[in-house]
Design a protein around this motif. Structure first.
Motif, PDB file in Angstrom:
ATOM      1  N   ASP A 167       0.800  -1.227   0.000  1.00  0.00           N
ATOM      2  CA  ASP A 167       0.000   0.000   0.000  1.00  0.00           C
ATOM      3  C   ASP A 167       0.833   1.277   0.000  1.00  0.00           C
ATOM      4  N   GLY A 168       2.059   1.212  -0.516  1.00  0.00           N
ATOM      5  CA  GLY A 168       2.794   2.428  -0.838  1.00  0.00           C
ATOM      6  C   GLY A 168       3.545   3.083   0.297  1.00  0.00           C
ATOM      7  N   PHE A 169       4.198   4.203  -0.053  1.00  0.00           N
ATOM      8  CA  PHE A 169       5.109   4.868   0.884  1.00  0.00           C
ATOM      9  C   PHE A 169       4.406   5.402   2.117  1.00  0.00           C
ATOM     10  N   ASP A 170       3.093   5.738   2.018  1.00  0.00           N
ATOM     11  CA  ASP A 170       2.362   6.228   3.193  1.00  0.00           C
ATOM     12  C   ASP A 170       1.511   5.107   3.778  1.00  0.00           C
ATOM     13  N   SER A 171       2.043   3.902   3.766  1.00  0.00           N
ATOM     14  CA  SER A 171       1.346   2.682   4.167  1.00  0.00           C
ATOM     15  C   SER A 171       0.570   2.826   5.477  1.00  0.00           C
ATOM     16  N   SER A 172      -0.747   2.632   5.395  1.00  0.00           N
ATOM     17  CA  SER A 172      -1.565   2.654   6.607  1.00  0.00           C
ATOM     18  C   SER A 172      -1.310   1.406   7.447  1.00  0.00           C
ATOM     19  N   ILE A 173      -0.917   0.317   6.792  1.00  0.00           N
ATOM     20  CA  ILE A 173      -0.623  -0.920   7.532  1.00  0.00           C
ATOM     21  C   ILE A 173       0.634  -0.738   8.371  1.00  0.00           C
ATOM     22  N   ARG A 174       1.665  -0.141   7.779  1.00  0.00           N
ATOM     23  CA  ARG A 174       2.896   0.130   8.541  1.00  0.00           C
ATOM     24  C   ARG A 174       2.591   1.033   9.735  1.00  0.00           C
ATOM     25  N   SER A 175       1.777   2.041   9.521  1.00  0.00           N
ATOM     26  CA  SER A 175       1.416   2.954  10.613  1.00  0.00           C
ATOM     27  C   SER A 175       0.630   2.230  11.694  1.00  0.00           C
ATOM     28  N   LYS A 176      -0.315   1.385  11.273  1.00  0.00           N
ATOM     29  CA  LYS A 176      -1.139   0.652  12.239  1.00  0.00           C
ATOM     30  C   LYS A 176      -0.277  -0.268  13.096  1.00  0.00           C
ATOM     31  N   LEU A 177       0.792  -0.808  12.520  1.00  0.00           N
ATOM     32  CA  LEU A 177       1.689  -1.702  13.255  1.00  0.00           C
ATOM     33  C   LEU A 177       2.723  -0.939  14.081  1.00  0.00           C
ATOM     34  N   ASN A 178       2.688   0.395  14.003  1.00  0.00           N
ATOM     35  CA  ASN A 178       3.648   1.242  14.725  1.00  0.00           C
ATOM     36  C   ASN A 178       5.089   0.904  14.385  1.00  0.00           C
ATOM     37  N   ILE A 179       5.327   0.630  13.095  1.00  0.00           N
ATOM     38  CA  ILE A 179       6.686   0.367  12.629  1.00  0.00           C
ATOM     39  C   ILE A 179       7.321   1.683  12.207  1.00  0.00           C
ATOM     40  N   GLY A 180       8.452   2.015  12.821  1.00  0.00           N
ATOM     41  CA  GLY A 180       9.137   3.253  12.500  1.00  0.00           C
ATOM     42  C   GLY A 180       9.930   3.132  11.215  1.00  0.00           C
ATOM     43  N   GLN A 181      10.491   4.269  10.781  1.00  0.00           N
ATOM     44  CA  GLN A 181      11.301   4.304   9.574  1.00  0.00           C
ATOM     45  C   GLN A 181      12.635   4.989   9.851  1.00  0.00           C
ATOM     46  N   GLN A 182      13.671   4.468   9.231  1.00  0.00           N
ATOM     47  CA  GLN A 182      14.985   5.102   9.294  1.00  0.00           C
ATOM     48  C   GLN A 182      15.099   6.073   8.127  1.00  0.00           C
ATOM     49  N   ASP A 183      15.375   7.328   8.427  1.00  0.00           N
ATOM     50  CA  ASP A 183      15.538   8.345   7.386  1.00  0.00           C
ATOM     51  C   ASP A 183      16.984   8.305   6.902  1.00  0.00           C
ATOM     52  N   LEU A 184      17.168   8.005   5.611  1.00  0.00           N
ATOM     53  CA  LEU A 184      18.509   7.880   5.042  1.00  0.00           C
ATOM     54  C   LEU A 184      19.015   9.185   4.434  1.00  0.00           C
ATOM     55  N   GLN A 185      18.352  10.290   4.796  1.00  0.00           N
ATOM     56  CA  GLN A 185      18.856  11.638   4.512  1.00  0.00           C
ATOM     57  C   GLN A 185      18.887  11.997   3.022  1.00  0.00           C
ATOM     58  N   TYR A 186      17.865  11.557   2.302  1.00  0.00           N
ATOM     59  CA  TYR A 186      17.669  12.090   0.944  1.00  0.00           C
ATOM     60  C   TYR A 186      16.258  12.633   0.891  1.00  0.00           C
ATOM     61  N   ASN A 187      16.149  13.922   0.580  1.00  0.00           N
ATOM     62  CA  ASN A 187      14.844  14.578   0.647  1.00  0.00           C
ATOM     63  C   ASN A 187      14.800  15.669  -0.412  1.00  0.00           C
ATOM     64  N   LYS A 188      14.378  15.315  -1.620  1.00  0.00           N
ATOM     65  CA  LYS A 188      14.358  16.258  -2.733  1.00  0.00           C
ATOM     66  C   LYS A 188      13.057  16.144  -3.520  1.00  0.00           C
ATOM     67  N   ASP A 189      12.611  17.263  -4.054  1.00  0.00           N
ATOM     68  CA  ASP A 189      11.452  17.272  -4.946  1.00  0.00           C
ATOM     69  C   ASP A 189      11.934  17.293  -6.385  1.00  0.00           C
ATOM     70  N   TRP A 190      11.298  16.470  -7.228  1.00  0.00           N
ATOM     71  CA  TRP A 190      11.671  16.373  -8.634  1.00  0.00           C
ATOM     72  C   TRP A 190      10.453  16.605  -9.516  1.00  0.00           C
ATOM     73  N   LEU A 191      10.653  17.351 -10.576  1.00  0.00           N
ATOM     74  CA  LEU A 191       9.625  17.544 -11.594  1.00  0.00           C
ATOM     75  C   LEU A 191       9.769  16.438 -12.634  1.00  0.00           C
ATOM     76  N   ILE A 192       8.698  15.678 -12.835  1.00  0.00           N
ATOM     77  CA  ILE A 192       8.689  14.576 -13.797  1.00  0.00           C
ATOM     78  C   ILE A 192       7.818  14.977 -14.984  1.00  0.00           C
ATOM     79  N   ILE A 193       8.396  14.912 -16.170  1.00  0.00           N
ATOM     80  CA  ILE A 193       7.667  15.286 -17.384  1.00  0.00           C
ATOM     81  C   ILE A 193       7.729  14.120 -18.370  1.00  0.00           C
ATOM     82  N   ASP A 194       6.564  13.591 -18.734  1.00  0.00           N
ATOM     83  CA  ASP A 194       6.478  12.554 -19.766  1.00  0.00           C
ATOM     84  C   ASP A 194       5.944  13.194 -21.040  1.00  0.00           C
TER      85      ASP A 194
END
Length: 310
Positions: A167-194
């Motif tokens: 169910d994707g990066f904002d997984s409600s299942i992961r949240s419901k299980l209270n599973i944390g995430q390790q932030d690997l320090q990449y945080n950028k916005d990209w414009l995608i053009i097809d």
């Protein structure tokens, strides 16, 4: 409100390409499978566009694989360039020991149609579109799930031995299980053009990373006429403004004039690098973006999710 009870061996939540691959793989076994998807249909626009050789080998046993393969495109080279066009490195794309090229560009609607049609008539898979998972609880190796229809008029109660969270990066299942995430320090916005090239226009058949310290850029040939451009947004740039025709025409000016292409899709994506602390809790498995988020480099987002399932 109507309630219905169903029993399954495995439930898949999320029917993007990772969930679709899981359903295809499980269909080869004598298992009763359910798919829960909150949308009413599969996604009909391009997103992921690269499968590696290992994934191509994995899906080559599915029916009608040859039809899908004939729609893929293999770049002639993987290139790394300076912003002025000077080549840093260029490697030809060759077949690997898996029997397929290392890079296989595709149009995502083609992949999703291939996956879905292969299991559409399966008697072992039940599809619950327009249903959203609202709760689940595991007890004594049994998982009880509650879904709600989009009109909120019908709840379904499903019981299963195993739950696959696709169910994707904002997984409600992961949240419901209270599973944390390790932030690997990449945080950028990209414009995608097809873009789809107009008749008579041709661009290089390559997968090219432009190593621009000011604005990292990716150029990908996904078919004879379809190409993708990815531009990292700079600090202070407004996402909506960067999606405007004026901004896109300016960014693509190096390659194309406005009358030489049609924009098929424009989106600003938040690329992150994160990894869930656990990928399995009880009989619940996190797969794909629910387990790990990968930046766009090397095109391993979807391929890694399919490997999770395998």
């Amino acid at each position: 409100m109507e309630n219905k009870l169903h029993n399954f061996d495995i439930v898949i939540v999320g029917f993007g390409p990772v969930g679709q691959f899981a359903a295809n793989l499980l269909d080869q076994y004598n298992l009763k499978v359910a798919v829960i998807e909150k949308s009413s249909h599969i996604y009909f626009k391009p997103r992921a566009n690269n499968l590696d050789d290992e994934v191509m080998r994995r899906i080559s046993s599915f029916n009608d694989f040859k039809k899908f393969k004939n729609k893929t495109s293999v770049p002639n080279f993987i290139e790394f360039n300076f912003p002025n066009g000077k080549n840093i490195q260029s490697n030809p794309v060759k077949k690997t020991s898996n029997g397929f090229p290392a890079i296989n560009m595709f149009y995502q609607p083609d992949l999703e149609s291939f996956f879905y049609k292969n299991i559409y008539y399966s008697k072992k898979i039940n599809f619950f579109f327009d249903n959203e998972l609202i709760d689940f609880k595991e007890n004594n190796d049994q998982i009880a799930l509650t879904t709600s229809s989009s009109d909120k008029k019908t709840n379904k109660i499903l019981r299963t031995k195993f739950l696959l969270a696709c169910d994707g990066f904002d997984s409600s299942i992961r949240s419901k299980l209270n599973i944390g995430q390790q932030d690997l320090q990449y945080n950028k916005d990209w414009l995608i053009i097809d873009v789809d090239l107009n008749e008579g226009k041709i661009l290089d058949k390559v997968a090219r990373q432009i190593c621009d310290p000011d604005r990292p850029t990716t150029f990908l040939s996904t078919s004879k006429t379809k190409h993708r451009f990815e531009f990292q947004l700079l600090a202070g740039e407004d996402a909506e403004e960067m999606k405007s025709n004026k901004s896109i025409n300016r960014l693509l000016k190096v390659w194309l004039e406005p009358n030489e292409y049609t924009i098929e899709r424009r989106e600003v994506y938040q690329f992150r690098a994160k990894k869930a602390d656990l990928w399995k809790k009880g009989n619940v498995f996190l797969l794909g973006d629910a387990a790990h988020q990968i930046p766009p480099y090397a095109g391993q987002g979807l391929s890694s999710g399919i490997r999770d399932v395998a």
